[in-house]
Design a protein around this motif. Structure first.
Motif, PDB file in Angstrom:
ATOM      1  N   ALA A  98       0.855  -1.180   0.000  1.00 49.91           N
ATOM      2  CA  ALA A  98       0.000   0.000   0.000  1.00 49.91           C
ATOM      3  C   ALA A  98       0.896   1.235   0.000  1.00 49.91           C
ATOM      4  O   ALA A  98       2.022   1.199   0.496  1.00 49.91           O
ATOM      5  CB  ALA A  98      -0.904  -0.009   1.229  1.00 49.91           C
ATOM      6  N   ARG A  99       0.415   2.320  -0.572  1.00 48.79           N
ATOM      7  CA  ARG A  99       1.248   3.524  -0.652  1.00 48.79           C
ATOM      8  C   ARG A  99       1.416   4.164   0.722  1.00 48.79           C
ATOM      9  O   ARG A  99       0.579   4.006   1.610  1.00 48.79           O
ATOM     10  CB  ARG A  99       0.679   4.505  -1.672  1.00 48.79           C
ATOM     11  CG  ARG A  99      -0.616   5.145  -1.298  1.00 48.79           C
ATOM     12  CD  ARG A  99      -1.074   6.052  -2.452  1.00 48.79           C
ATOM     13  NE  ARG A  99      -2.284   6.750  -2.097  1.00 48.79           N
ATOM     14  CZ  ARG A  99      -3.504   6.343  -2.394  1.00 48.79           C
ATOM     15  NH1 ARG A  99      -3.675   5.215  -3.062  1.00 48.79           N
ATOM     16  NH2 ARG A  99      -4.548   7.048  -2.023  1.00 48.79           N
ATOM     17  N   PHE A 100       2.517   4.894   0.860  1.00 47.24           N
ATOM     18  CA  PHE A 100       2.870   5.548   2.124  1.00 47.24           C
ATOM     19  C   PHE A 100       3.436   6.909   1.767  1.00 47.24           C
ATOM     20  O   PHE A 100       4.315   7.012   0.902  1.00 47.24           O
ATOM     21  CB  PHE A 100       3.917   4.698   2.857  1.00 47.24           C
ATOM     22  CG  PHE A 100       4.013   4.967   4.324  1.00 47.24           C
ATOM     23  CD1 PHE A 100       3.104   4.429   5.216  1.00 47.24           C
ATOM     24  CD2 PHE A 100       5.035   5.761   4.821  1.00 47.24           C
ATOM     25  CE1 PHE A 100       3.202   4.671   6.584  1.00 47.24           C
ATOM     26  CE2 PHE A 100       5.152   6.008   6.179  1.00 47.24           C
ATOM     27  CZ  PHE A 100       4.227   5.460   7.068  1.00 47.24           C
ATOM     28  N   SER A 101       2.950   7.954   2.409  1.00 52.87           N
ATOM     29  CA  SER A 101       3.310   9.327   2.048  1.00 52.87           C
ATOM     30  C   SER A 101       4.061  10.044   3.161  1.00 52.87           C
ATOM     31  O   SER A 101       3.843   9.756   4.344  1.00 52.87           O
ATOM     32  CB  SER A 101       2.042  10.131   1.735  1.00 52.87           C
ATOM     33  OG  SER A 101       1.398   9.646   0.592  1.00 52.87           O
ATOM     34  N   PRO A 102       4.907  10.994   2.792  1.00 48.96           N
ATOM     35  CA  PRO A 102       5.498  11.853   3.819  1.00 48.96           C
ATOM     36  C   PRO A 102       4.383  12.475   4.666  1.00 48.96           C
ATOM     37  O   PRO A 102       3.365  12.908   4.133  1.00 48.96           O
ATOM     38  CB  PRO A 102       6.238  12.922   3.007  1.00 48.96           C
ATOM     39  CG  PRO A 102       6.580  12.234   1.723  1.00 48.96           C
ATOM     40  CD  PRO A 102       5.392  11.347   1.444  1.00 48.96           C
ATOM     41  N   GLY A 103       4.602  12.465   5.973  1.00 48.58           N
ATOM     42  CA  GLY A 103       3.577  12.950   6.893  1.00 48.58           C
ATOM     43  C   GLY A 103       2.780  11.833   7.537  1.00 48.58           C
ATOM     44  O   GLY A 103       2.102  12.047   8.540  1.00 48.58           O
TER      45      GLY A 103
END
Length: 192
Positions: free
Chosen positions: A141-146
């Motif tokens: 699954a995608r993971f974003s800064p923050g």
């Protein structure tokens, strides 16, 4: 090709109308509100230019983060997410400046229309990320800064690596806010 920034355009996105209502925090909509949403969606369709820039990197996972793109990304949450992966795909996805202009226009003229456009834009941005990630069926699954303990300041390195301003017209200000507003940066892991 590792580290080479590539771009893709997605001419159409599949958006679940129920997701739009959820983002608008609307449990029930009368016929007038439904008609307004459909008008907003039609207007937005001509304003949205869905684009992604991305690059693949070899990945090393450490106890307190990950290394890819020549950067040590400090985040145990990111390390956990990418623990079994050998590659990272870093990407930026945007709906483009046309949608921003439409949103800005209606934020002054019609709060109801602006709310529905915001909700539709969020659903479209999610659909764009989903369409891109679906091209890597075994990806994490995608993971974003923050997210979690991955500092939002990591956006600066994301922008240095991907140069989304050059490739897809996305900029980052000193407060770490992106323009156009309906833009997402994230990483997915491959080879797990």
């Amino acid at each position: 090709m590792s580290g080479t920034v590539l771009t893709k355009t997605y001419p159409s996105l599949s958006v679940d109308e129920q997701e739009v209502w959820r983002y608008a925090a609307c449990r029930e909509a009368d016929e007038i509100t439904q008609a307004l949403l459909h008008t907003c969606m039609a207007q937005a369709a001509s304003a949205i230019v869905s684009r992604v820039c991305y690059a693949r990197y070899p990945l090393t996972v450490t106890e307190d983060g990950c290394v890819f793109g020549g950067v040590k990304w400090r985040s145990t949450a990111l390390a956990t997410r990418l623990a079994d992966c050998r590659e990272a795909v870093l990407f930026a996805a945007t709906l483009g400046a046309g949608f921003d202009r439409l949103l800005h226009k209606y934020s002054r003229l019609s709060p109801a229309r602006a709310l529905l456009l915001q909700a539709y834009g969020t659903a479209c941005a999610e659909a764009l990320c989903d369409a891109f990630c679906a091209e890597y069926p075994t990806a994490t699954a995608r993971f974003s800064p923050g997210y979690g303990d991955w500092d939002l300041a990591a956006q600066r390195e994301v922008f240095r690596l991907l140069q989304p301003s050059r490739h897809i017209g996305v900029s980052l200000n000193d407060s770490l806010l992106m323009t156009p507003v309906k833009t997402v940066t994230a990483v997915i892991g491959l080879g797990g």
